[in-house]
Design an enzyme around this catalytic site. Structure first.
Site, PDB file in Angstrom:
ATOM      1  N   GLY A  59       0.853  -1.183   0.000  1.00  0.00           N
ATOM      2  CA  GLY A  59       0.000   0.000   0.000  1.00  0.00           C
ATOM      3  C   GLY A  59       0.884   1.225   0.000  1.00  0.00           C
ATOM      4  O   GLY A  59       2.067   1.136   0.326  1.00  0.00           O
ATOM      5  N   CYS A  86       5.024  -6.088   2.157  1.00  0.00           N
ATOM      6  CA  CYS A  86       5.313  -4.666   2.298  1.00  0.00           C
ATOM      7  C   CYS A  86       4.404  -4.016   3.341  1.00  0.00           C
ATOM      8  O   CYS A  86       4.557  -4.255   4.523  1.00  0.00           O
ATOM      9  CB  CYS A  86       5.209  -3.965   0.935  1.00  0.00           C
ATOM     10  SG  CYS A  86       5.851  -2.302   0.969  1.00  0.00           S
ATOM     11  N   TYR A  87       3.424  -3.233   2.918  1.00  0.00           N
ATOM     12  CA  TYR A  87       2.481  -2.643   3.873  1.00  0.00           C
ATOM     13  C   TYR A  87       1.834  -3.754   4.704  1.00  0.00           C
ATOM     14  O   TYR A  87       1.546  -3.584   5.886  1.00  0.00           O
ATOM     15  CB  TYR A  87       1.411  -1.872   3.095  1.00  0.00           C
ATOM     16  CG  TYR A  87       0.468  -1.068   3.944  1.00  0.00           C
ATOM     17  CD1 TYR A  87       0.790   0.223   4.345  1.00  0.00           C
ATOM     18  CD2 TYR A  87      -0.751  -1.603   4.351  1.00  0.00           C
ATOM     19  CE1 TYR A  87      -0.078   0.962   5.134  1.00  0.00           C
ATOM     20  CE2 TYR A  87      -1.625  -0.874   5.132  1.00  0.00           C
ATOM     21  CZ  TYR A  87      -1.289   0.408   5.524  1.00  0.00           C
ATOM     22  OH  TYR A  87      -2.146   1.135   6.303  1.00  0.00           O
ATOM     23  N   HIS A 174       8.739  -7.119  -2.125  1.00  0.00           N
ATOM     24  CA  HIS A 174       7.606  -7.454  -3.002  1.00  0.00           C
ATOM     25  C   HIS A 174       7.903  -8.719  -3.821  1.00  0.00           C
ATOM     26  O   HIS A 174       8.502  -8.628  -4.888  1.00  0.00           O
ATOM     27  CB  HIS A 174       7.335  -6.298  -3.973  1.00  0.00           C
ATOM     28  CG  HIS A 174       6.722  -5.099  -3.330  1.00  0.00           C
ATOM     29  ND1 HIS A 174       5.362  -4.937  -3.214  1.00  0.00           N
ATOM     30  CD2 HIS A 174       7.281  -4.010  -2.765  1.00  0.00           C
ATOM     31  CE1 HIS A 174       5.100  -3.784  -2.609  1.00  0.00           C
ATOM     32  NE2 HIS A 174       6.248  -3.204  -2.314  1.00  0.00           N
ATOM     33  N   GLU A 176       5.934 -10.253  -5.646  1.00  0.00           N
ATOM     34  CA  GLU A 176       5.128 -10.290  -6.878  1.00  0.00           C
ATOM     35  C   GLU A 176       5.799  -9.597  -8.061  1.00  0.00           C
ATOM     36  O   GLU A 176       5.397  -9.810  -9.197  1.00  0.00           O
ATOM     37  CB  GLU A 176       3.740  -9.683  -6.617  1.00  0.00           C
ATOM     38  CG  GLU A 176       3.683  -8.160  -6.493  1.00  0.00           C
ATOM     39  CD  GLU A 176       4.014  -7.641  -5.095  1.00  0.00           C
ATOM     40  OE1 GLU A 176       4.685  -8.367  -4.332  1.00  0.00           O
ATOM     41  OE2 GLU A 176       3.615  -6.511  -4.778  1.00  0.00           O
ATOM     42  N   SER A 228     -16.631  -8.625 -32.903  1.00  0.00           N
ATOM     43  CA  SER A 228     -15.915  -7.537 -33.565  1.00  0.00           C
ATOM     44  C   SER A 228     -14.670  -8.035 -34.279  1.00  0.00           C
ATOM     45  O   SER A 228     -14.044  -7.301 -35.022  1.00  0.00           O
ATOM     46  CB  SER A 228     -15.486  -6.515 -32.511  1.00  0.00           C
ATOM     47  OG  SER A 228     -14.512  -7.105 -31.658  1.00  0.00           O
ATOM     48  N   ASP A 232     -11.580 -10.512 -27.096  1.00  0.00           N
ATOM     49  CA  ASP A 232     -12.555 -10.773 -26.039  1.00  0.00           C
ATOM     50  C   ASP A 232     -13.881 -11.288 -26.597  1.00  0.00           C
ATOM     51  O   ASP A 232     -14.403 -12.301 -26.134  1.00  0.00           O
ATOM     52  CB  ASP A 232     -12.788  -9.508 -25.198  1.00  0.00           C
ATOM     53  CG  ASP A 232     -11.488  -8.952 -24.640  1.00  0.00           C
ATOM     54  OD1 ASP A 232     -10.492  -9.714 -24.615  1.00  0.00           O
ATOM     55  OD2 ASP A 232     -11.450  -7.779 -24.244  1.00  0.00           O
ATOM     56  N   LYS A 371      -6.538 -10.821 -19.044  1.00  0.00           N
ATOM     57  CA  LYS A 371      -6.377 -10.901 -20.504  1.00  0.00           C
ATOM     58  C   LYS A 371      -5.553 -12.118 -20.953  1.00  0.00           C
ATOM     59  O   LYS A 371      -5.915 -12.791 -21.916  1.00  0.00           O
ATOM     60  CB  LYS A 371      -5.703  -9.617 -21.005  1.00  0.00           C
ATOM     61  CG  LYS A 371      -5.702  -9.453 -22.504  1.00  0.00           C
ATOM     62  CD  LYS A 371      -6.999  -8.817 -22.950  1.00  0.00           C
ATOM     63  CE  LYS A 371      -7.049  -8.591 -24.433  1.00  0.00           C
ATOM     64  NZ  LYS A 371      -8.232  -7.796 -24.803  1.00  0.00           N
TER      65      LYS A 371
END
Ligand code: XMP
Length: 515
Positions: A59, A86-87, A174, A176, A228, A232, A371
């Site tokens: 955060g 972290c936070y 972190h 991640e 389209s 997606d 995605k």
């Protein structure tokens, strides 16, 4: 839609940094389903929804800052394994009686992580030292009772700590972010070994579960889906077809602003390969007459957008007995990270302008997916690479890339030049390192000479950018030989073009598209 009735879920408590989505994706890369939830979710709600593990995100704030986000400390007492980043480590220390001195000595960027002792349960198997990524001001000075310190850096005495008896684990760095060398290993250890969650979030499971849910949701009703040619909507169509077969009708509004062979490919894929009931509305002429004389980019976009929905609903209401409208909403469209409003559900996403008296219920089968998962699902369902790895393409299509008035002739010219650019860069960029590449047709003419003839033709601008998310971009450093080849081919093969330029503007200050 949530999967965690069938799937063990990890809740990522979002303390408002940009990291929560990244953590959720890393968890899924470890084949475990994850959901982002607000940082202040109550312990009762967590107990009721029974996640298999919890991760506290980083955060932006100091835990002491006024209005700093705090978790419900009861979350730490449910016996569910918790990992704080972290936070998150500071939140744990704060609520469990640790000490966080206000030293004002921050640590930002790379740091050398040294494992203390055997690394405990979380850092087991890590090398003695490795690189990690830090981004914090405060840090824990004294760990709460029951905790063991398992790592440090030159400036942070407690870079990782754990209390296995209470199933609480935390790192100041972190894991991640890609800069933390052993980050994904740490996440996997937590999920699989500590929390005991098996890696069952696989493409096959995602498809099976989604198919099951769609069947339950729509029963024997008919569903309509707007196609389209983009990733997606294509994956939605293929997935729905797997689930409900002939109950699905797709409407492909072809506004004539697509790239070379794109419309044909949509028809080939969905009608010929998947045998989907496809309504192909060929509307180029209708659009060109509406756009005649229009040069203003915003007006072009508005006309094309409004006409799309008009054509779509004309077709949709012609079909009998349709109850549902399928939409390709993705997980990042649904969640909105923020501080006070962390992980709240976006309320205005993709509003559909239903005409008066017309209404369909929405079905959004990709609502839980990122995605990259959507692309993987598409491949698994047998969609061709050209669709699954299609580059971002504006809804109004080539209308955005033709500066000034749009005519059939200009569309044909740009389509042919753009096809050469896509073919040549595509053949060179086998690793897909270039984010996006295309041609632009500006509204100018200039003098040139071809053979003995003076020409007065149009230029084509080649645009190719490197980017991670389209928010910022850098122009791609294409080899000169490649640029030369494209230039030669475009001028020789596309009538009316007598000059080729390469756009060397990054974003900012430029944008990726020209409009
Ligand atoms: P800009 O030009 O703003 O574009 O740097 C950022 C990214 O957005 C894409 N783009 C669109 N995508 N509908 C879309 O789905 C649109 O109307 C649209 N306009 C721009 C653009 O291609 C780039 O990747």
């Amino acid at each position: 839609m949530t999967y965690h009735d069938e799937q063990p879920a990890v809740f990522v408590l979002d303390f408002g940094a940009q990291y929560a989505q990244l953590i959720a994706r890393r968890v899924r890369e470890a084949r475990v389903y994850s959901e982002i939830v607000p940082y202040d979710i109550s312990a009762e709600e967590v107990a009721e929804r029974r996640p298999a593990a919890i991760i506290l995100s980083g955060g932006p704030a100091s835990v002491y800052a006024e209005g700093a986000p705090h978790l419900d400390p009861g979350v730490l007492e449910l016996g569910i394994p918790v990992l704080g980043f972290c936070y998150g480590i500071q939140e744990m220390a704060l609520h469990l009686g640790g000490d966080i001195p206000r030293t004002d000595i921050g640590e930002y960027g790379f740091a050398e992580l040294t494992v203390v002792g055997d690394g405990g349960q979380l850092l087991v198997g890590l090398p003695g030292t490795s690189q990690c990524w830090m981004s914090h001001r405060d840090s824990v000075g004294t760990a709460p009772e029951g905790f063991t310190v398992t790592a440090c850096t030159p400036t942070t005495g407690i870079a990782a700590m754990e209390d296995p008896a209470r199933k609480l684990y935390a790192t100041q760095f972190h894991p991640e972010v890609a800069h933390t060398e052993c980050g994904q290993q740490i996440i996997r250890t937590f999920l699989h070994d500590i929390a005991g969650i098996p890696p069952v979030w696989t493409m096959v499971n995602i498809i099976d579960e989604t198919v099951e849910r769609v069947r339950e949701q729509v029963g024997t009703d008919r569903v309509i889906c707007g196609l389209s040619g983009g990733v997606d909507s294509s994956v939605v169509a293929a997935l729905l077809h797997r689930a409900i077969g002939d109950q699905l009708t797709c409407v492909f509004v072809d506004h004539g602003m697509l790239r070379l062979d794109e419309a044909e490919q949509v028809v080939r894929t969905f009608r010929d390969q998947f045998h989907i009931d496809l309504v192909h509305v060929e509307a180029e002429e209708r659009y060109l007459s509406l756009l005649a004389g229009v040069g203003d980019p915003e007006l072009k976009r508005r006309i094309i957008g409004e006409e799309f929905w008009k054509v779509f609903f004309d077709e949709a209401t012609r079909l009998e007995g349709v109850k549902w409208l399928a939409q390709g909403t993705l997980y990042p469209d649904v969640i909105e990270s923020g501080n006070k409003t962390a992980a709240k559900i976006k309320s205005h996403h993709n509003l559909i302008p239903f005409p008066a008296g017309v209404h369909f219920d929405l079905i959004e089968p990709l609502k839980a997916l990122f995605k990259d998962e959507v692309r993987a699902v598409g491949s698994e369902l047998g969609l061709p690479d050209e669709i699954v790895h299609r580059q971002p393409f504006p809804g109004p299509g080539l209308a955005v890339r033709i500066i000034g008035e749009i005519t059939h002739e200009k569309l044909e010219t740009l389509r042919r030049a753009d096809a050469i650019i896509r073919e040549e860069i595509g053949a060179w960029d086998t690793e897909r390192s270039v984010w996006q590449y295309f041609g632009v047709l500006p509204d100018i003419r200039s003098v040139g000479v071809m053979g003995d003839e003076r020409t007065y033709g149009r230029p084509i601008i080649i645009r190719a950018v490197a980017s991670a998310d389209a928010m910022t971009a850098d122009w791609a450093r294409l080899p000169h030989d490649l640029l030369a080849k494209m230039s030669n081919r475009i001028i020789n093969e596309v009538e009316g073009i007598n000059r080729v330029a390469y756009d060397i503007t990054s974003k900012p200050p430029g944008t990726i598209e020209w409009e």
